[in-house]
Every structure is written in C-alpha cells, then in structure tokens.
Design a protein around this motif. Structure first.
Motif, mmCIF file in Angstrom:
data_model
loop_
_atom_site.group_PDB
_atom_site.id
_atom_site.type_symbol
_atom_site.label_atom_id
_atom_site.label_comp_id
_atom_site.label_asym_id
_atom_site.label_seq_id
_atom_site.Cartn_x
_atom_site.Cartn_y
_atom_site.Cartn_z
ATOM 1 N N PRO A 149 0.813 -1.223 0.000
ATOM 2 C CA PRO A 149 0.000 0.000 0.000
ATOM 3 C C PRO A 149 0.844 1.269 0.000
ATOM 4 C CG PRO A 149 -0.757 -1.553 1.681
ATOM 5 C CD PRO A 149 0.544 -2.073 1.162
ATOM 6 N N LEU A 150 0.516 2.181 -0.908
ATOM 7 C CA LEU A 150 1.184 3.477 -1.005
ATOM 8 C C LEU A 150 0.185 4.586 -0.709
ATOM 9 C CD1 LEU A 150 3.326 3.258 -4.283
ATOM 10 C CD2 LEU A 150 4.121 3.117 -1.925
ATOM 11 N N ILE A 151 0.596 5.490 0.163
ATOM 12 C CA ILE A 151 -0.242 6.659 0.436
ATOM 13 C C ILE A 151 0.548 7.947 0.211
ATOM 14 C CG2 ILE A 151 -1.884 5.523 1.975
ATOM 15 C CD1 ILE A 151 -0.221 6.587 4.338
ATOM 16 N N VAL A 209 -7.771 -1.480 1.750
ATOM 17 C CA VAL A 209 -7.236 -2.378 0.728
ATOM 18 C C VAL A 209 -8.310 -3.412 0.398
ATOM 19 C CG1 VAL A 209 -5.501 -4.148 0.228
ATOM 20 C CG2 VAL A 209 -4.842 -2.085 1.485
ATOM 21 N N LEU A 210 -8.596 -3.568 -0.880
ATOM 22 C CA LEU A 210 -9.519 -4.605 -1.329
ATOM 23 C C LEU A 210 -8.718 -5.897 -1.476
ATOM 24 C CD1 LEU A 210 -11.383 -2.553 -4.096
ATOM 25 C CD2 LEU A 210 -11.970 -2.785 -1.659
ATOM 26 N N GLY A 259 -1.107 -1.210 -4.128
ATOM 27 C CA GLY A 259 -1.671 -1.863 -2.958
ATOM 28 C C GLY A 259 -3.079 -1.456 -2.575
ATOM 29 N N MET A 260 -3.795 -0.769 -3.453
ATOM 30 C CA MET A 260 -5.198 -0.482 -3.160
ATOM 31 C C MET A 260 -6.018 -1.765 -3.243
ATOM 32 S SD MET A 260 -5.692 3.086 -5.185
ATOM 33 C CE MET A 260 -4.307 4.205 -5.169
ATOM 34 N N ARG A 291 2.075 -12.243 -0.542
ATOM 35 C CA ARG A 291 0.702 -11.886 -0.177
ATOM 36 C C ARG A 291 0.583 -11.429 1.286
ATOM 37 N NH1 ARG A 291 -4.599 -12.741 -1.685
ATOM 38 N NH2 ARG A 291 -6.028 -13.222 0.021
ATOM 39 N N ASP A 292 1.047 -12.258 2.197
ATOM 40 C CA ASP A 292 0.883 -11.944 3.625
ATOM 41 C C ASP A 292 1.660 -10.710 4.062
ATOM 42 O OD1 ASP A 292 -0.989 -13.913 3.985
ATOM 43 O OD2 ASP A 292 0.426 -15.385 4.782
ATOM 44 N N PRO A 293 2.907 -10.512 3.595
ATOM 45 C CA PRO A 293 3.593 -9.262 3.968
ATOM 46 C C PRO A 293 2.843 -8.009 3.511
ATOM 47 C CG PRO A 293 5.188 -10.858 3.161
ATOM 48 C CD PRO A 293 3.820 -11.443 2.922
ATOM 49 N N CYS A 294 2.209 -8.078 2.350
ATOM 50 C CA CYS A 294 1.413 -6.936 1.874
ATOM 51 C C CYS A 294 0.206 -6.715 2.792
ATOM 52 C CB CYS A 294 0.937 -7.165 0.443
ATOM 53 S SG CYS A 294 2.245 -7.043 -0.792
#
Length: 197
Positions: free
Chosen positions: A26-28, A126-127, A172-173, A184-187
C-alpha cells in the motif's frame, strides 16, 4: 499450501524483485502514487517489464517525477524527451505525463491530495481478493471504472479503467497476489499496520 510466486513475474530477476518488494504494497505517498500514474500511462499497450527496465531512466528524464517541474515542461522539453532512448518515445504518452502533472497540481490547489482522491474509490481500505490463478484476475472493476472517470474529469490522461486497475494493484489499493504467493501476507500485514484493512 505450497508457496509459489504469481506467475507474471517469473521471467527476470528485476521482475521478481519488483513483485516481492513493491507490487501490492500500500502506497499513500502522493509523489510515489504520481510516479506510478506516469509509469502506468507509459505502459499502455506494452508489457510492464518494458517500463520496469526503463524506470531509472524515467526518474532521470522526468526530474525524479517531480510534478511541479514536469508541469512546466514546454514543447522544447517534450522534443528533447522524445529523443531519449531511455524512455518510451511516444508523444501522446510524454504529453500525457505533463498533463497529469498539471492535473495533479490543480488537485492540490483545490486542497485535495492524490492519495485521498484515489483511495476514496476503495473507501480508504485495501480490497483483498483470493484468486488462485491469473485467469481469475479481472482487467477492470467497478472501482477502477469509477476512478478512471473521475480522473478524466479532473484533467488526467492515460487513466483508462484497465490502466487504473493495474495502478490499484501496483500501489496496494487491491491485493491481487495469488493465494499461496509468499508476497501476499507481507502486503496484508503492511496494510494492517497502516490501518488500511
């Protein structure tokens, strides 16, 4: 379940590293989101690895993806960029990057961040999908359709729904790492720590 990376990233070490360290995180940060917007636009009609191989050249050619500098590019600067073999030399895409920088600044002048603008289409969350194969992953979604239309209304270019779904995946949305993929899990954990799940 045996851990196996998403199939699309297996062709080169650069692709695997991008998949493992960036894709789906995810990026913000507005500047990073803008960078991906420019790169995803450049990728239109091409493979992502083509853009990834030129990414560092893009950073140099486009002033570190600084929207304020890019927004001031004139026709002379565009002509210089179109001679640069380190980027994708497509006039519409280069002009699109300039247009997007100007739209980004207009958004900011209205008091809105790019992150706030984009993440509202996922309600700031996050979807998370649970796909087992690439064949299940859609090219567009209702969220990417709505995001695309809103960006076009805000003056952005090269923001079709397919491009924006790829942008959502990259930033990462949406988590589209396949079930069993070790990234997958780290994200998901990063999203959890950021309060995005």
């Amino acid at each position: 379940m045996e851990e196996k990376r998403c199939d699309w990233c297996l062709s080169t070490p650069l692709y695997r590293e991008y998949h493992d360290r960036e894709w789906g995180r995810p990026l913000i940060d507005d500047r990073q989101l803008f960078e991906f917007l420019v790169l995803e636009g450049a990728q239109a009609g091409l493979s992502w690895i083509t853009v990834l191989n030129k990414r560092e050249n893009y950073r140099t050619a486009f002033d570190g993806f600084d929207p304020e500098k890019i927004a001031r590019y004139d026709e002379q600067k565009i002509e210089v960029l179109l001679q640069d073999p380190g980027i994708i030399r497509n006039r519409r895409k280069v002009e699109g990057a300039v247009k997007n920088a100007r739209a980004y600044l207009a958004l900011r002048e209205r008091g809105e961040s790019l992150a706030g603008f984009l993440w509202r289409f996922t309600d700031g969350r996050v979807l998370v999908n649970e796909f087992r194969s690439l064949a299940e992953v859609p090219a567009t979604t209702p969220e990417s359709d709505a995001m695309s239309q809103a960006l076009k209304r805000a003056g952005f270019a090269f923001v079709g729904s397919t491009i924006m779904y790829a942008h959502m995946q990259a930033t990462g949305m949406v988590n589209d790492h396949l079930l069993g993929c070790p990234a997958r899990d780290p994200c998901l954990e990063q999203a959890r720590q950021m309060g995005l799940l």
